[in-house]
Design a protein around this motif. Structure first.
Motif, short mmCIF file in Angstrom:
data_model
loop_
_atom_site.label_atom_id
_atom_site.label_comp_id
_atom_site.label_asym_id
_atom_site.label_seq_id
_atom_site.Cartn_x
_atom_site.Cartn_y
_atom_site.Cartn_z
N GLU A 58 0.82 -1.21 0.00
CA GLU A 58 0.00 0.00 0.00
C GLU A 58 0.86 1.26 0.00
O GLU A 58 0.54 2.23 -0.69
CB GLU A 58 -0.94 0.00 1.20
N THR A 59 1.95 1.24 0.76
CA THR A 59 2.85 2.39 0.79
C THR A 59 3.46 2.63 -0.59
O THR A 59 3.52 3.77 -1.06
CB THR A 59 3.97 2.17 1.83
N LYS A 60 3.89 1.58 -1.25
CA LYS A 60 4.48 1.70 -2.59
C LYS A 60 3.43 2.22 -3.58
O LYS A 60 3.75 3.04 -4.44
CB LYS A 60 5.01 0.35 -3.08
N TYR A 61 2.19 1.74 -3.47
CA TYR A 61 1.12 2.23 -4.35
C TYR A 61 0.90 3.72 -4.14
O TYR A 61 0.69 4.48 -5.11
CB TYR A 61 -0.19 1.47 -4.11
N ARG A 62 0.91 4.18 -2.89
CA ARG A 62 0.71 5.61 -2.62
C ARG A 62 1.85 6.42 -3.20
O ARG A 62 1.62 7.48 -3.81
CB ARG A 62 0.58 5.86 -1.11
N ARG A 63 3.09 5.96 -3.03
CA ARG A 63 4.25 6.68 -3.60
C ARG A 63 4.17 6.72 -5.12
O ARG A 63 4.45 7.74 -5.74
CB ARG A 63 5.56 6.00 -3.18
N ILE A 99 6.57 -3.36 -6.23
CA ILE A 99 5.20 -3.80 -5.91
C ILE A 99 5.00 -5.23 -6.38
O ILE A 99 4.48 -6.07 -5.65
CB ILE A 99 4.15 -2.84 -6.53
N ARG A 100 5.41 -5.51 -7.62
CA ARG A 100 5.27 -6.88 -8.15
C ARG A 100 6.05 -7.89 -7.31
O ARG A 100 5.56 -8.99 -7.03
CB ARG A 100 5.73 -6.95 -9.61
#
Length: 115
Positions: A58-63, A99-100
């Protein structure tokens, strides 16, 4: 002497789980001073939070989302920051790769537990 094998377990909202505290010993033992090596569930505690991997994803998606918004804004405003836009595109690609990797790690962990 009795071997240790019963542990408490925490189940997260995302479906993942982790071992928590040692609960009690079983009666099976190989040799004096050694445990049976198995971890059996004593009690499962439900936790409303997400696991470590889901939090990281989720943190990576937000960034990634913030970086995509920044890149789109720069492109709308005329694109004079070509070097910054290139760096931004590379960062987006790196975040997608991370993310992957995290998703694969989470899926591998879940599939291993279901066997």
């Amino acid at each position: 002497m009795i071997g240790m094998c019963f542990y408490n377990q925490k189940r997260f909202a995302c479906g993942d789980w982790s071992w928590t505290s040692f609960a009690h010993r079983c009666n099976y033992e190989y040799r004096t001073g050694e445990t049976c090596g198995m971890r059996l569930v004593n009690m499962t505690e439900d936790d409303r939070s997400k696991c470590r991997l889901c939090e990281k994803i989720e943190t990576k998606y937000r960034r990634r989302s913030a970086e995509v918004d920044r890149l789109e804004r720069w492109q709308r405003e005329g694109g004079t920051l070509v070097a910054s836009m290139d760096r931004s595109q590379k960062l987006i690609m790196e975040l997608e790769k991370e993310i992957r990797t995290l998703q694969r790690e989470r899926d591998d962990r879940r599939s291993t537990l279901l066997r």
